[in-house]
Every structure is written in structure tokens, then in C-alpha cells.
Design a protein around this motif. Structure first.
Motif, PDB file in Angstrom:
ATOM      1  N   ASP A  97       0.831  -1.192   0.000  1.00 39.58           N
ATOM      2  CA  ASP A  97       0.000   0.000   0.000  1.00 39.58           C
ATOM      3  C   ASP A  97       0.870   1.248   0.000  1.00 39.58           C
ATOM      4  N   TRP A 106      -8.702  -4.734   1.841  1.00 32.00           N
ATOM      5  CA  TRP A 106      -9.882  -3.948   1.471  1.00 32.00           C
ATOM      6  C   TRP A 106      -9.546  -2.925   0.397  1.00 32.00           C
ATOM      7  N   THR A 107      -8.494  -2.151   0.597  1.00 31.64           N
ATOM      8  CA  THR A 107      -8.134  -1.152  -0.404  1.00 31.64           C
ATOM      9  C   THR A 107      -7.620  -1.813  -1.689  1.00 31.64           C
ATOM     10  N   TYR A 110     -10.689  -2.682  -3.735  1.00 32.95           N
ATOM     11  CA  TYR A 110     -11.253  -1.506  -4.405  1.00 32.95           C
ATOM     12  C   TYR A 110     -10.443  -1.144  -5.640  1.00 32.95           C
ATOM     13  N   THR A 111      -9.119  -1.132  -5.483  1.00 34.86           N
ATOM     14  CA  THR A 111      -8.239  -0.817  -6.603  1.00 34.86           C
ATOM     15  C   THR A 111      -8.413  -1.815  -7.733  1.00 34.86           C
ATOM     16  N   TYR A 245      -7.480   1.409   8.007  1.00 40.74           N
ATOM     17  CA  TYR A 245      -8.470   1.647   6.943  1.00 40.74           C
ATOM     18  C   TYR A 245      -9.823   1.062   7.332  1.00 40.74           C
TER      19      TYR A 245
END
Length: 259
Positions: A97, A106-107, A110-111, A245
């Protein structure tokens, strides 16, 4: 009558001669204008293609795990090859990240969803730019990790690494010595937001690979359905079980959006 006909023919001839004399100049100006416009379009397109290429290349610089032979960011090396060992699971791979050495599921989900929709909506344009295969590779690097993180129907690993300790130590992932702490959501500690977004990412990726690798596409869709069922059946906010996050608006949007 004969004279008029002769003079008419002469005048017509002169008009044609004048038009033929002027036409090449007009044609030349038109060709120059068209050429300049085409050259401008070519430079603009080349600039956009270069920006697209570099945007996708960025993800290769963020890769974690055992790097492939065709890795284009050659100053990066293998890293975090033991991720998951404390729980006897394989969590090698995925993306770091930002400038961290932590992997956030999680991020990353999304990406991955955004990359997938780019590949779906703009496939023709990205293909013409010669970047579609690089984009698919970028997507698969993430989805392979998300598949590994989904170790059972009610278990999904959402983070690898200690965010606080990592943020206090700036170092290359190849040399990192910070803890590779594992975090997960389960039926006892749910996180519907994280599971729902992972389901969306894998479902979108299954569409990207549908006509490229049917077996892989089917596997992605199978895990997407399982993750959605997990998110839906064991509803609970990720905010209660996440170290980084976290969710502050609740899981409703992430679950209901995919129903």
C-alpha cells in the motif's frame, strides 16, 4: 454564332486553366493543415499512451512476493516470501500500500475493481495502446492474492503487516524487518465491507478473464459468490475488527450494492 461558340470555349478553357493552376496551391494548404492536425493527434495520442503505460507500470513497482521473469521494474526484488506462515497459510504476493510494506485487502479490492472496469469499459482503447496484457497482469497479481486470502467460506485475511510499526520505519520491502502480523475476518469477527468489496473485485475480474482464461474466470466467480454469501450471512462492520483503513459508515452500502 460560330464566334460566340469559340469565345465561349476559350473562356471556359481559361477558367479551367486558372482553376487547375490554383487548385494545387489550395490542395497543398489543405494537405499541410491535415498533416499538422494528424501530427498533433499523433503526439497527443502518444502522450496519452505513455501516461497509460506508466500508470500500469506503477503497479509492478508495488508488487510483493516472488517477482516474475518478465518484471519490468528491475530495481525491485523478491520480498515478503514468508507472509502467512504464522497461520500456515500462503499469503505471498499482492500489492504493498502506497509507500508502505503493509498489504491491505480492502483497499486492494477496491483498486482491483477499478482496474477491472477500466479493462472492461475501455478494452478496445487499451488494446490499441498495446497495454491490455499488462493491465490483465496487474489485475491478476491482485486477484491471485485475494484468492489466497480467502482460505475458507468464512475466513478472509484482510491485512498482512503491522501498520503502526511499519509506518515508523521507512525501508525497502526487500530489507524490511517489521512484523508480518496477520489480520482476518471470520464468522465470529465479521467485516462485511471487506468481504463485499473483495467479492466485487473478483466478480469484475471474472468478466475480464472470461474470454481469456475460462477456468480462471470460473474460479474467480466461485470465490466472489462465496465471499458475498459470507458478507451477507454474517453481517457486521469491519470497523469493529480492523486495525487500519476501517469503516466509519457501516457495511450496508457494500452489501446492498451487490444484491
Amino acid at each position: 454564332m460560330g464566334r460566340r461558340l469559340v469565345w465561349g470555349l476559350l473562356i471556359a478553357f481559361l477558367c479551367c486553366a486558372i482553376s487547375l493552376f490554383l487548385a494545387p496551391n489550395d490542395l497543398h494548404r489543405s494537405l499541410v493543415a491535415a498533416t499538422n492536425h494528424a501530427q498533433k493527434d499523433h503526439h497527443v495520442n502518444r502522450a496519452y499512451n505513455d501516461a497509460l503505460s506508466k500508470a500500469i507500470l506503477f503497479f509492478e513497482g508495488q508488487r510483493s512476493g516472488k517477482l516474475p521473469a518478465d518484471q519490468r521494474v528491475t530495481w525491485r526484488g523478491d520480498s515478503a516470501l514468508a507472509d502467512g506462515q504464522p497461520d500456515n497459510v500462503n499469503l505471498v504476493g499482492g500489492y504493498y500500500d502506497a509507500g508502505d510494506n503493509v498489504k491491505f485487502g480492502w483497499t486492494m479490492s477496491y483498486t482491483t475493481s477499478l482496474l477491472c472496469w477500466a479493462a472492461i469499459e475501455y478494452r478496445q482503447q487499451i488494446t490499441s495502446a498495446g497495454e491490455i496484457e499488462h493491465l490483465r497482469q496487474a489485475i491478476r497479481w491482485a486477484t491471485d492474492f485475494l484468492l489466497r486470502s480467502h482460505t475458507s467460506s468464512t475466513t478472509f485475511y484482510t491485512q498482512v503487516g503491522d501498520g503502526n510499526k511499519d509506518h515508523s520505519c521507512w525501508e525497502r520491502p526487500e530489507d524490511m524487518d517489521t512484523p508480518r502480523t496477520l489480520y482476518k475476518i471470520t464468522s465470529q469477527n465479521p467485516g462485511s465491507e471487506a468481504a463485499g468489496d473483495a467479492a466485487a473485485a473478483l466478480a469484475a475480474a471474472s468478466m475480464v478473464f472470461e474470454h481469456v482464461d475460462a477456468a480462471y474466470s470460473s474460479k474467480l466467480l466461485q470465490h466472489a459468490k462465496s465471499l458475498f454469501e459470507f458478507a451477507d450471512k454474517y453481517r457486521g462492520s469491519y470497523g469493529a475488527s480492523c486495525p487500519f483503513y476501517c469503516s466509519y459508515s457501516g457495511y450496508q452500502a457494500d452489501v446492498h450494492a451487490y444484491e
